[in-house]
Design a protein around this motif. Structure first.
Motif, short mmCIF file in Angstrom:
data_model
loop_
_atom_site.label_atom_id
_atom_site.label_comp_id
_atom_site.label_asym_id
_atom_site.label_seq_id
_atom_site.Cartn_x
_atom_site.Cartn_y
_atom_site.Cartn_z
N ALA A 120 7.55 13.90 23.46
CA ALA A 120 6.54 13.44 24.92
C ALA A 120 6.20 11.94 24.47
N VAL A 121 6.47 11.55 23.51
CA VAL A 121 5.80 10.04 23.12
C VAL A 121 6.63 9.36 23.97
N THR A 122 7.99 8.92 23.56
CA THR A 122 8.55 7.90 23.89
C THR A 122 8.86 7.92 25.47
N PRO A 123 8.88 8.71 26.38
CA PRO A 123 8.96 8.39 27.78
C PRO A 123 7.74 8.00 28.23
N VAL A 124 6.67 8.65 27.91
CA VAL A 124 5.30 8.25 28.50
C VAL A 124 5.06 7.02 28.08
N ALA A 125 5.40 6.40 26.75
CA ALA A 125 4.96 5.35 26.23
C ALA A 125 5.79 4.12 27.11
N MET A 126 6.98 4.34 27.39
CA MET A 126 7.82 3.52 28.12
C MET A 126 7.23 3.34 29.54
N THR A 127 6.77 4.62 30.20
CA THR A 127 6.12 4.39 31.47
C THR A 127 4.88 3.64 31.60
N ILE A 128 4.07 3.78 30.58
CA ILE A 128 2.86 3.12 30.56
C ILE A 128 3.16 1.64 30.59
N VAL A 129 4.15 1.16 29.75
CA VAL A 129 4.46 -0.22 29.82
C VAL A 129 5.02 -0.66 31.10
N ALA A 130 5.93 0.23 31.73
CA ALA A 130 6.41 -0.25 32.98
C ALA A 130 5.35 -0.29 34.01
N ASP A 131 4.42 0.77 33.89
CA ASP A 131 3.24 0.51 34.98
C ASP A 131 2.59 -0.74 34.98
N TRP A 132 2.32 -1.10 33.80
CA TRP A 132 1.41 -2.38 33.47
C TRP A 132 2.12 -3.62 33.71
N ALA A 133 3.61 -3.68 33.50
CA ALA A 133 4.40 -4.93 33.70
C ALA A 133 4.75 -5.28 35.16
N PRO A 134 4.66 -6.70 35.40
CA PRO A 134 5.33 -7.09 36.76
C PRO A 134 6.39 -6.70 36.76
N ALA A 135 6.90 -6.62 38.21
CA ALA A 135 8.45 -6.11 38.49
C ALA A 135 9.30 -7.01 37.72
N ALA A 136 9.09 -8.40 37.63
CA ALA A 136 10.21 -9.30 37.36
C ALA A 136 10.29 -9.45 35.85
N ARG A 137 9.20 -8.60 35.09
CA ARG A 137 9.38 -8.64 33.90
C ARG A 137 9.44 -7.14 33.08
N ARG A 138 9.48 -6.16 34.04
CA ARG A 138 9.31 -4.83 33.51
C ARG A 138 10.58 -4.51 32.64
N ALA A 139 11.86 -4.88 33.10
CA ALA A 139 13.00 -4.58 32.09
C ALA A 139 12.83 -4.98 30.76
N GLN A 140 12.33 -6.42 30.95
CA GLN A 140 12.06 -7.22 29.63
C GLN A 140 11.08 -6.27 28.41
N MET A 141 9.99 -6.07 29.04
CA MET A 141 8.80 -5.62 28.39
C MET A 141 9.17 -4.01 27.85
N VAL A 142 9.96 -3.10 28.69
CA VAL A 142 10.30 -2.14 28.36
C VAL A 142 11.36 -2.13 27.26
N ALA A 143 12.29 -3.04 27.37
CA ALA A 143 13.21 -3.07 26.14
C ALA A 143 12.46 -3.38 24.85
N LEU A 144 11.51 -4.54 24.84
CA LEU A 144 11.03 -5.11 23.76
C LEU A 144 9.96 -4.10 23.21
N THR A 145 9.45 -3.32 23.87
CA THR A 145 8.62 -2.51 23.35
C THR A 145 9.39 -1.30 22.71
N PHE A 146 10.49 -0.99 23.15
CA PHE A 146 11.50 0.05 22.80
C PHE A 146 12.06 -0.25 21.41
N SER A 147 12.13 -1.61 21.08
CA SER A 147 12.62 -2.01 19.86
C SER A 147 11.63 -1.39 18.60
N GLY A 148 10.52 -1.05 18.98
CA GLY A 148 9.58 -0.63 17.82
C GLY A 148 10.33 0.66 17.27
N VAL A 149 11.23 1.44 17.97
CA VAL A 149 11.90 2.61 17.39
C VAL A 149 12.85 2.37 16.25
#
Length: 465
Positions: free
Chosen positions: A122-151
């Motif tokens: 449950a953690v990974t998809p919801v975590a990425m969704t939270i990042v996407a919800d708070w990131a502006p559209a222009a930087r959404r892909a970047q912030m999701v990818a950068l956060t996912f590097s935590g894995v």
């Protein structure tokens, strides 16, 4: 001004960056969990006499539990909020990991691991969704990818933690420490991470609460029209109906295909490459345990470098084109292993470089998924793709075992892997074409509606009062 326009035009605030960082730490714990449990199995074999079949069963049911956690958590997070679902899943998997240290038999270990993996999924998809919800559209892909590097960072930390604790204190101490240490993140997450305003609106929360959530972004939100967002009739559509709607069904199918293949690819490499590296000549390079371990560590560092690098590439380059480049990069690395007679040093370098491309593929897929779906169904869409990725991991693990049993060498396995990576490149191209088609269709629909809206607006009674 609409809610989305407000989020898109405001610069990233300090509070948003804190939210991204804390979510990054959550995913570091995710990667640690996966790494340390894999390193526990050799100790279970030595101390409890566990068979390879029991290990395979534990891994398989664990991945299936992750898949269930992913597919169930998405709709719940879309309906009741992201933050409570993430916190619940995080506590289930961290405390479950710690509880593994109290297991007295393999049967108890398997049951506890299933419960832990339900939360982990449950953690990974919801975590990425939270990042996407708070990131502006222009930087959404970047912030999701950068956060996912935590894995990826978590797998490295987990490997070093296991190497430090297991020889001196035993595997039980290691899993207890690794399970309880990440819990320290929870108080900060509860205090500093706000529920995204879109889910507050969907739950019918009062306007002052939504305004407090928007304060995370900073600036004056008084011009944001919350009544229009709250009254949006599309919010009444169930998340799964949105994800599988006629408009999005092709996009969903391609994202599922990407998740299935890209996560499965990583599992095949991580599970079976050590075996093939230690296979004696002429079937393999005949490396010892230490040498194969160093190569796997280099793969981990390459994965981390790839995921961090691609996050910055996505800020400037089309996400679909980035995916195609990563696929070509991966195929080139696989081809070098297939065609060249590499020694230990050569394998270290080539596999590190190959990992940069291979680890980028699921990262780009996740970034595409968070952008493809509207915020009202984003957690469901990302959770469903994560479910397909977990199923792909199971299928690839079984297929890899069959190939190894059939006598495949490392070059032969890597040659076989080029085929699904080619399919991945084609899927990225297909997604790009489908996204452009939907964009053109939406623009045409908007143009056809605009004159009607203008006429209705002109005939409103208040215009003549």
């Amino acid at each position: 001004m609409s809610l989305q326009q407000f989020l898109d035009h405001a610069p990233l605030s300090r509070r948003q960056r804190i939210i991204f960082f804390l979510t990054f730490l959550v995913l570091v714990a995710d990667g640690m969990d996966v790494a340390i449990v894999g390193l526990v199995f050799p100790r279970l074999i030595a101390e409890w006499g566990v068979t390879i079949g029991q290990v395979t069963l534990t891994v398989t049911v664990g991945i299936l539990a992750m898949a269930v956690g992913a597919i169930v958590s998405g709709p719940i997070a879309d309906r009741w909020g992201r933050k409570p679902v993430l916190i619940a899943g995080f506590l289930i998997f961290t405390l479950g990991t710690a509880a593994l240290g109290l297991s007295s038999s393999i049967d108890v270990f398997i049951v506890v691991r299933i419960l832990s993996c339900l939360g982990l999924g449950a953690v990974t998809p919801v975590a990425m969704t939270i990042v996407a919800d708070w990131a502006p559209a222009a930087r959404r892909a970047q912030m999701v990818a950068l956060t996912f590097s935590g894995v990826a960072l978590g797998t490295i930390v987990g490997a070093y933690l296991a190497a430090t604790l297991i020889p001196s204190f035993g595997w039980q101490t290691m899993v207890i420490v690794a399970g309880l240490l990440p819990v320290l993140v929870v108080p900060f997450y509860l205090r500093l991470v706000a529920e995204p305003p879109v889910t507050l609106l969907k739950r019918g929360r009062p306007e002052p609460e939504v305004r407090r959530s928007l304060a995370v972004v900073g600036g004056d939100s008084s011009d944001v029209d919350l009544s229009r967002a709250a009254a949006d009739p599309r919010l009444e559509k169930t998340p799964f109906a949105t994800v599988l709607s006629r408009t999005l069904v092709l996009t969903t199918g391609l994202i599922w295909l990407l998740a299935f293949i890209t996560q499965g690819l990583i599992i095949v490499v991580l599970q079976y490459m050590p075996i093939l590296l230690q296979r004696p000549q002429p079937g393999g390079p005949g490396l010892d345990t230490a040498q194969s371990g160093l190569i796997m560590a280099m793969w981990g560092w390459g994965s981390l470098a790839g995921q961090i690098s691609v996050s910055f590439v996505l800020k400037r380059l089309d996400r679909f084109l980035t995916g195609v480049i990563a696929a070509v990069w991966t195929i080139a690395g696989l081809a070098v292993v297939v065609t060249c007679n590499l020694g230990f040093a050569g394998l270290m370098v080539v596999l590190l470089v190959t990992a940069i491309g291979a680890a980028s593929l699921p990262t780009i897929t996740n970034a595409i998924g968070t952008i493809a779906y509207p915020d009202r169904a984003r957690a469901t869409g990302v959770g469903a793709s994560s479910f397909m990725g977990r199923i792909g991991s199971v299928a690839s693990g079984l297929a890899g075992g069959l190939l190894i049993a059939a006598g495949f060498t490392l070059p032969a396995l890597f040659a076989a892997l080029t085929v699904p990576v080619l399919v991945v490149g084609g899927a990225f191209i297909g997604l790009r074409a489908e996204t452009r088609r939907r964009t053109r269709a939406s623009a045409a629909a908007a143009e056809s509606v605009s004159p009607v809206v203008a006429t209705v607006d002109a005939l409103r009674p208040e215009r003549f009062s």
